[in-house]
Design a protein around this motif. Structure first.
Motif, short mmCIF file in Angstrom:
data_model
loop_
_atom_site.label_atom_id
_atom_site.label_comp_id
_atom_site.label_asym_id
_atom_site.label_seq_id
_atom_site.Cartn_x
_atom_site.Cartn_y
_atom_site.Cartn_z
N PRO A 108 -33.73 111.15 -59.74
CA PRO A 108 -33.66 109.69 -59.88
C PRO A 108 -34.72 109.16 -60.84
N TYR A 109 -35.85 109.86 -60.96
CA TYR A 109 -36.92 109.38 -61.82
C TYR A 109 -37.91 110.50 -62.06
N ILE A 110 -38.81 110.23 -62.97
CA ILE A 110 -39.95 111.12 -63.19
C ILE A 110 -41.17 110.24 -63.42
N ASP A 111 -42.32 110.68 -62.91
CA ASP A 111 -43.55 109.90 -63.00
C ASP A 111 -44.54 110.59 -63.94
N PRO A 112 -44.63 110.15 -65.17
CA PRO A 112 -45.67 110.69 -66.05
C PRO A 112 -47.08 110.46 -65.52
N PHE A 113 -47.23 109.40 -64.71
CA PHE A 113 -48.54 109.15 -64.13
C PHE A 113 -48.36 108.43 -62.80
N GLN A 114 -49.12 108.88 -61.78
CA GLN A 114 -49.05 108.24 -60.47
C GLN A 114 -50.39 108.37 -59.76
N VAL A 115 -50.79 107.31 -59.05
CA VAL A 115 -51.98 107.34 -58.21
C VAL A 115 -51.58 106.83 -56.84
N ARG A 116 -51.95 107.61 -55.79
CA ARG A 116 -51.68 107.21 -54.41
C ARG A 116 -52.99 107.15 -53.63
#
Length: 765
Positions: free
Chosen positions: A509-517
């Protein structure tokens, strides 16, 4: 090549005494030059006068057999006097009792046997007895556990290498029969908190043994000299027994130790009595039947010869050498003492093991010193003996030269003994090392191990060929780790640059080139959960190789901060950096594709610290039943600090319809997503993070969590998304350990709620 060995047999004709003594002299030429101070352990020598007295006293009872004390009443008198002199030194009082043994190992074995027999008598319901000990306890306790069917539960130590009392208490169960601590521990010379553990023993109505084999005849004299030594002997109410070696700093002949008890109520459980033997009633107070009289007589003579003044003078001399050695080590940049030693036992290492301490050890051996290598952490051990005091200046000079060499030759690799000891400290496959060392020992003590020393074949005492080679590989990798640490920021910037080249990936459904949790877990309404905070940052950066083939770079960073609001259970903050590289390949023109994901990680209290490296990977086969419905099957493997971790995988990428999507791979993650509008998405997620982190004391912390949550995504723009994710963690566990054989602690973390906030740069397909 090995020679053809001839059987060793008793010579047909007896040899002359002078010829035999000459053979002994030739053999001794290969021994370490301990009288010159080149050995920092093994031989406890005062001077020639004392040595000759011990030999003479031993000769007087050379043929004496203490199997029958009624036949050799002299040995019985000597043993009892040695025992009472020892218990008096340890403030045992008139009721204190004990026996002499052949050494610290037998004293420890007897104490463990005694308390097992006591538990059988007093607590017959305990069928699987356990003993709580520090991780730094002497391996003789492991031997006793094997021999007597006991289980050791090992408590961790703090930064000073002293066992943590709270961790000791956590390990107590309904099967616990004994607590043990060291005064001091041999590896680092650190005195455990005896009073605190004794209070725990009294609280839980447990006996408490203090292993003072190395310190029993030194710590009392240091206290008399004015050194600050916390109470550790029978003055501490909860202490019920102590082992102390006369042949160490009692300066007796080899083969003499004392195991003592507060009173006969304990010692009586040590006796073995047999009444139906045809040879008569048999009673044995120790492990041995026949007991040599010589060591008993020599121990008695040595104690009487030195007297209090002699022991005080020796202790003063030794501590003057210790202080000089301490000053020299502290003045040497890059060298530091491990822990907080309390007497004349010292271990030291290099900062971050750079340069390699075992390369330094090799250099010291090349200069004629006998070196004791240790692990957890890698270090060199010194016991300051009377023979060492006069050569400390020379040792420090040689150590400086060895350090300079190792520092100037970063490509140098440990060799010789370091390939054995050093490998034990590095390689995760410890069973391989154990079997190889067993092979060395069986060769050394095999049928042909007593050939003449002249021209003796040395093949049998060499370590296996693979040890040296693998040790060099691991050392090389350790050096590259440092370079990777320095280049980490450059790698991260390169990954961000690659993000601009992203092609879409099918069936996601998507791809995250950058993520912060950011996750904040708090206590449950019942107050059973452990609060913690978790920060995670990562990227998925795909690079198209050719049609339907991709290379995906996925660097991630995380940090756990545990127990911030719970003063009873404190764990360090730990960090991890991982770099999976996925290769997605179609299998010809079929509906199948293959994904290979090798992964390197550094997990520890200090990122990229010593022994924090892990390696693992994923193999996945994907079957595309139709373009919108794919199923995955595979396996995840990781070399965790608690052992090889292998998990089967089952996953899916299933676009149910235009609004609903199910994706993920179990047991790691599974997500159901529903699209409300162009800006709003919602769903439910299950995650099950499991990982282990190396601590500076050589132990590891394993974290297991199972997170069930609901989430809400809001897109501030086409590609920027923020997520709110409340959830609940279940079946949480925290475990600490040394290796894959057992855990030191096993704590139920406590189920409880959490809230997670995240922001992503996201590309939807």
């Amino acid at each position: 090549m090995k020679k053809n060995h001839l059987p060793i047999a008793i010579p047909p004709e007896g040899e002359k005494p002078e010829a035999i003594l000459q053979q002994i002299d030739r053999m001794k030429t290969e021994d370490v030059a301990w009288k010159e101070g080149k050995a920092w352990s093994l031989v406890y020598y005062v001077d020639e006068t004392h040595d000759q007295l011990l030999k003479a006293a031993s000769s007087e009872l050379f043929s004496g057999n203490y199997l029958n004390p009624l036949a050799f009443k002299s040995l019985h008198h000597m043993e009892q006097e040695v025992v009472h002199m020892t218990t008096n030194l340890l403030h045992g009082g008139e009721a204190a009792v004990g026996v002499m043994t052949t050494g610290g190992t037998e004293s420890i074995l007897l104490a463990m046997f005694c308390y097992r027999q006591r538990a059988k008598k007093i607590h017959p319901q305990i069928t699987q007895p356990e003993v709580v000990v520090p991780v730094t306890i002497h391996p003789a306790f492991d031997k006793a556990a094997v021999l007597f069917g006991l289980q050791l539960r090992k408590a961790p130590v703090d930064e000073s290498r002293s066992v943590i009392p709270a961790e000791v208490e956590k390990l107590i169960t309904q099967n616990t029969i004994l607590l043990v601590a060291s005064a001091p521990s041999y590896p680092n010379g650190v005195l455990d908190p005896i009073e605190a553990i004794a209070n725990i023993a009294v609280k839980h109505r447990l006996p408490f043994h203090v292993d003072a084999c190395v310190g029993g005849f030194m710590l009392p004299w240091l206290e008399k000299l004015g050194y600050s030594i916390p109470a550790w002997d029978y003055r501490v109410a909860g202490v019920t027994s102590i082992s102390a070696d006369v042949h160490k700093f009692g300066f007796g002949a080899k083969g003499a130790s004392v195991v003592s008890y507060r009173n006969m109520d304990y010692l009586r459980h040590q006796f073995v009595v047999t009444t139906d033997y045809p040879g008569g009633i048999y009673i044995s107070p120790t492990l041995l039947g026949t007991r040599a009289g010589g060591p008993i007589a020599a121990a008695w003579a040595g104690l009487k010869h030195l007297g209090e003044n002699g022991y005080l003078a020796l202790a003063k001399k030794l501590m003057a050498g210790v202080e000089k050695l301490h000053r020299g080590l502290e003045a040497m940049p890059g060298i530091h003492v491990v822990g907080k030693p309390c007497m004349n036992l010292i271990s030291y290492t290099t900062n971050e093991n750079n340069p390699d301490i075992f390369v330094i050890a090799d250099q010291l051996e090349d200069r004629g010193w006998m070196v004791e290598r240790q692990q957890f952490p890698n270090c060199i051990h010194l016991t300051v003996l009377p023979t060492n005091v006069e050569v400390i200046d020379q040792y420090l000079q040689d150590l400086q030269a060895a350090y300079t060499y190792a520092n100037a030759h970063p490509g140098a690799t440990a060799k010789g003994n370091a390939a054995v000891y050093g490998l034990m400290a590095r390689i995760p496959f410890r069973g391989m090392v154990e079997k190889s060392v067993e092979k060395i020992m069986t060769d050394m003590y095999g049928a042909h191990s007593t050939d003449d020393t002249e021209g003796q074949d040395q093949d049998m005492v060499k370590s296996p060929f693979w040890m040296g080679a693998l040790n060099r590989i691991l050392i090389t990798w350790a050096r590259w780790k440092q370079r990777i640490n320095k280049a980490a920021m450059h790698i991260w910037l390169l990954c961000l640059f690659v993000a601009g080249l992203l092609p879409p990936l099918e069936a996601q459904p998507y791809i995250d080139p950058f993520q912060v949790r950011y996750m904040d877990a708090f206590n449950s309404p019942k107050g059973e959960a452990t609060p913690f905070k978790h920060l995670w940052a990562g990227s998925d950066l795909p690079i198209k190789l050719k049609e339907n083939s991709y290379l995906i770079l996925s660097p991630t960073y995380e940090r756990w901060e545990l127990d911030l609001n719970n003063p009873e259970e404190v764990y360090p903050a730990v960090e991890g950096f991982s770099f999976p590289v996925a290769l997605m390949l179609p299998i010809q023109q079929s509906k199948w594709s293959l994904t290979l994901i090798p992964m390197v990680r550094w997990n520890g209290e200090k990122l990229f610290g010593e022994n924090t490296f892990q390696f693992g990977g994923v193999t996945l086969a994907t079957y595309a039943r139709k373009p919108t419905q794919k199923f995955r099957f595979g396996v995840y493997t990781s070399g965790e600090f608690f052992g090889l971790f292998v998990v089967p995988l089952l996953g899916t990428d299933w676009r149910i319809d235009e609004k609903n999507y199910l994706f993920g791979t179990l047991p790691g993650r599974l997500t159901f997503e529903h699209q409300w509008s162009k800006k709003w998405y919602a769903g439910a997620t299950f995650r099950a993070p499991t990982s282990s982190y190396r601590l500076p004391n050589g132990q590891f912390l394993r974290i297991d969590d199972n997170q069930i949550s609901l989430y809400l995504d809001y897109y501030l723009s086409k590609n920027f998304c923020i997520t709110l994710e409340p959830g609940y963690g279940i079946m949480r566990r925290l475990r600490t350990g040394i290796n894959q054989t057992e855990y030191l602690t096993d704590v139920k973390w406590g189920d409880g709620p959490f809230i997670k906030l995240s922001t992503e740069y996201r590309i939807r397909f």
